[in-house]
Design a protein around this motif. Structure first.
Motif, PDB file in Angstrom:
ATOM      1  N   THR A  22      16.868  17.930  11.043  1.00 23.60           N
ATOM      2  CA  THR A  22      17.347  17.059   9.964  1.00 23.60           C
ATOM      3  C   THR A  22      18.563  17.674   9.276  1.00 23.60           C
ATOM      4  OG1 THR A  22      15.075  16.317   9.610  1.00 23.60           O
ATOM      5  CG2 THR A  22      16.631  15.957   7.796  1.00 23.60           C
ATOM      6  N   SER A  38      18.227  23.752  20.735  1.00 26.89           N
ATOM      7  CA  SER A  38      17.618  24.215  21.989  1.00 26.89           C
ATOM      8  C   SER A  38      16.454  23.301  22.382  1.00 26.89           C
ATOM      9  CB  SER A  38      17.144  25.671  21.853  1.00 26.89           C
ATOM     10  OG  SER A  38      16.360  25.830  20.687  1.00 26.89           O
ATOM     11  N   ASP A  64       4.543  26.928  23.813  1.00 21.99           N
ATOM     12  CA  ASP A  64       4.906  28.322  24.090  1.00 21.99           C
ATOM     13  C   ASP A  64       6.420  28.436  24.184  1.00 21.99           C
ATOM     14  OD1 ASP A  64       2.427  29.635  24.261  1.00 21.99           O
ATOM     15  OD2 ASP A  64       2.078  28.801  26.275  1.00 21.99           O
ATOM     16  N   GLN A  99      16.118  37.411  21.557  1.00 22.16           N
ATOM     17  CA  GLN A  99      17.179  36.413  21.755  1.00 22.16           C
ATOM     18  C   GLN A  99      18.378  36.704  20.862  1.00 22.16           C
ATOM     19  OE1 GLN A  99      15.625  32.430  21.264  1.00 22.16           O
ATOM     20  NE2 GLN A  99      14.308  32.579  23.072  1.00 22.16           N
ATOM     21  N   ARG A 148       2.046  26.249  17.849  1.00 21.86           N
ATOM     22  CA  ARG A 148       3.471  26.452  17.540  1.00 21.86           C
ATOM     23  C   ARG A 148       3.635  27.252  16.250  1.00 21.86           C
ATOM     24  NH1 ARG A 148       4.966  20.455  17.475  1.00 21.86           N
ATOM     25  NH2 ARG A 148       7.001  21.091  16.688  1.00 21.86           N
TER      26      ARG A 148
END
Ligand code: AP5
Ligand code: MG
Length: 199
Positions: A22, A38, A64, A99, A148
């Motif tokens: 959003t 992503s 996951d 990452q 999650r």
């Protein structure tokens, strides 16, 4: 306003349902930068049944994290392309310390590293309420939402700790209305030296 080369490169971090998509959409429109999600890209691959989509489907359905290499390969081109135009707002990446470290090496070499990281802070019960109300496909069921949120605690909260104390990282109260969250983000961005330093 704008940083080096009149660009803006932002990063949104938040739990599932925190409002990353959003807010990214609004920031993209306001500043003329590219929204790169992503999760949206992964879901598009799943819908299109590409080979990448087939690889990632079970991860996304279960809540996951998709393997780092897959996500990095998928994002490299769009991030570099966006950095060559107006800039980007990244939504959902990086979401682990690994990452962040791996992508920093890539963007640093290109001189297109992130200028601001925005953490959207929302209480857990509001996250669950929003996600249950939305019901996005296979990953908005009660059990997958629970998972999650757990993955967020285990893998992304350490990223917040890793970024803590950097002057370009800030937290916004994401439980307010979407308009109020947006205005808070814009006000905080305007205070950052990357965007106020004279040329
Ligand atoms: P991803 O798509 O990133 O999902 P997510 O992190 O679970 O977050 P959501 O998209 O559900 O929520 P959001 O924060 O964007 O909130 P939104 O604006 O939609 O990732 C999905 C999956 O892809 C992952 O589980 C993983 O498998 C994989 N993946 C993605 N990135 C990866 C990566 N980097 N590495 C490895 N795997 C990766 O808002 C939610 C709802 O709330 C909406 O209905 C909205 O209208 C409403 N809402 C928003 N703001 C407000 C507000 N202020 N007040 C009231 N309602 C609001
Ligand atoms: Mg999203």
């Amino acid at each position: 306003m704008g940083g080096a080369g009149d660009q803006m490169r932002l990063l949104l971090i938040g739990a599932p349902g925190a409002g990353k998509g959003t807010q990214a959409e609004r920031l993209a429109e306001r500043f003329g930068i590219t929204h790169i999600s992503s999760g949206d890209l992964l879901r598009q691959h799943v819908r299109d049944q590409t080979s990448l989509g087939q690889t990632v489907k079970s991860y996304v359905d279960k809540g996951d994290l998709v393997p780092d290499g897959v996500v990095m390969d998928m994002l490299r081109k769009p991030v570099v392309a966006a950095a060559e135009t107006g800039g980007y707002v990244l939504d959902g990446f990086p979401r682990t310390v690994e990452q962040a470290e791996a992508s920093y090496a890539v963007v640093r070499a290109l001189g297109v590293e992130v200028q601001a990281a925005i953490h959207l802070d929302v209480p857990r019960q509001e996250l669950v309420r929003r996600l249950m109300a939305r019901g996005r496909g296979s990953d908005d069921t009660e059990a997958v939402i629970e998972h999650r949120l757990q993955v967020y605690q285990e893998r992304t909260v350490p990223l917040l700790e890793y970024y803590a104390g950097r002057e370009w990282m800030f937290t916004v109260d994401g439980a307010q209305s979407a308009d109020a969250v947006h205005e808070d983000i814009v006000a905080r961005i305007r205070r950052l030296t990357a965007f106020t330093a004279s040329p």
